[in-house]
Design a protein around this motif. Sequence first.
Motif, mmCIF file in Angstrom:
data_model
loop_
_atom_site.group_PDB
_atom_site.id
_atom_site.type_symbol
_atom_site.label_atom_id
_atom_site.label_comp_id
_atom_site.label_asym_id
_atom_site.label_seq_id
_atom_site.Cartn_x
_atom_site.Cartn_y
_atom_site.Cartn_z
ATOM 1 N N SER A 1 0.887 -1.232 -0.084
ATOM 2 C CA SER A 1 -0.103 -0.008 0.052
ATOM 3 C C SER A 1 0.710 1.312 -0.010
ATOM 4 C CB SER A 1 -0.760 -0.057 1.286
ATOM 5 O OG SER A 1 -0.148 0.237 2.480
ATOM 6 N N ASP A 2 0.276 2.408 -0.545
ATOM 7 C CA ASP A 2 1.172 3.390 -0.610
ATOM 8 C C ASP A 2 1.313 4.047 0.969
ATOM 9 O OD1 ASP A 2 1.208 3.537 -3.390
ATOM 10 O OD2 ASP A 2 -0.649 4.660 -3.460
ATOM 11 N N ALA A 3 0.241 3.809 1.580
ATOM 12 C CA ALA A 3 0.379 4.169 3.040
ATOM 13 C C ALA A 3 1.451 3.602 3.866
ATOM 14 C CB ALA A 3 -0.867 4.020 3.738
ATOM 15 N N GLY A 4 1.841 2.415 3.227
ATOM 16 C CA GLY A 4 2.920 1.643 4.213
ATOM 17 C C GLY A 4 4.253 2.083 3.926
ATOM 18 N N VAL A 5 4.503 2.913 2.544
ATOM 19 C CA VAL A 5 5.863 3.480 2.534
ATOM 20 C C VAL A 5 6.591 4.179 3.428
ATOM 21 C CG1 VAL A 5 7.136 4.794 0.697
ATOM 22 C CG2 VAL A 5 5.321 3.334 -0.188
#
Length: 392
Positions: free
Chosen positions: A187-191
């Motif tokens: 997920s993008d939020a996990g970056v």
Amino acid sequence: MKTHHRFALALSSALLMSLPAGAASLQERYDALRAEQPKLAFRDAAAKLNVSEAELLASTGIGKTVTRLQEGDTVPREIMRRALDLGKVLALTRNDNGVLERTGVASRLKQQEEVAGLDADKEKEREARLRNIAGGYLGGEIDLRFTFKNWKYAFAVAQPGKDGAVSRSLQFFDQSGNAAHKVYVKSDAGVAVFDKIVADFRNPVQSADLKVAAAPVKPAAKPDSAVDVKEFQLAWNEINDVHQFNRLLTEFGVTREQGLRLGPVDKVQRIDPKAVRQLLEQAAKQQVEIMAFLGNSSTIQIFSGKINKVQEAGGYFNVLDPEFNLHLRDSAFVNGYIVKRAGVVDVEFYDKDGNEVISFFGVRSKEHPIPQAWIDLTAALPKADAANQASR
């Protein structure tokens, strides 16, 4: 590519591969191998180069796409605890003949409550269990069981793909450099969470020099003649919880597969090791919910649910669903067993060295503690030939 160019490339690769260690760098030998076999899996490349996967990853990636993370008894557990904040991930666990990949979000544990009045054995079991809990991963989409004492090396990998997108992962290895577990950000939020984990756990020494140990020698099994088979079978019949089985094996000093061979004849039935294909095909066709347990000495990963797409490809028999992939090198399966313990039926498959590759259960519920569809599916699996049955 012209024929003489291909021949020259193969010849140069063979020369580099045959050079003594140190005459060509590991990077050069890997580049030559990759040029010759571009589709070769990284783990298989390490085996061909006679190094561990961790050594190859460190030697070819540190300073470029790989960051070496800290080591220590509690570090792997703390990294995995922090990884709960990554959100959607792909969790990958493998052994020599199988890979289980599950995409989803790991569940968190509720605050552990103090438990009083436990006897010494149960308290010891509880303490061991808590040492191997990382704040979650029990049940749910990402279902894992850890043995953190076997985790040694950790790396963060940020690898650009062919499409330009960067694949970010946390990769863990045991003391012999074998993969323990891998977590891929999905997920993008996990970056940002991934980047913070890398910053907080970055090893101050970014060295590719790993002190990998030789793989431990598997102890020889006790001779069957030294086992009190009658008492073993009686004890098996007294089991009232499937989780008591490992304690039974320890008590009698037998390996897991040896225990199956010596178990009560009405509790264990040997099946054709290729029955794994029928099991998965019928589970998909009949939409029978299954549990698949696949692991190594460091991690066991569990999938629970229905499967859909199964097929043979790349030397493996596979489940290829959007959020669950299973890859089994079933050509390496030597034995299979249908096992009955404490009212539970499972199916287990083993390689030539007696290592369990994977086991399957039916998904139970309060309404269906012994799922009939699973019982029927297992009963229809092809049995081993008469000679193999007699060898029990």
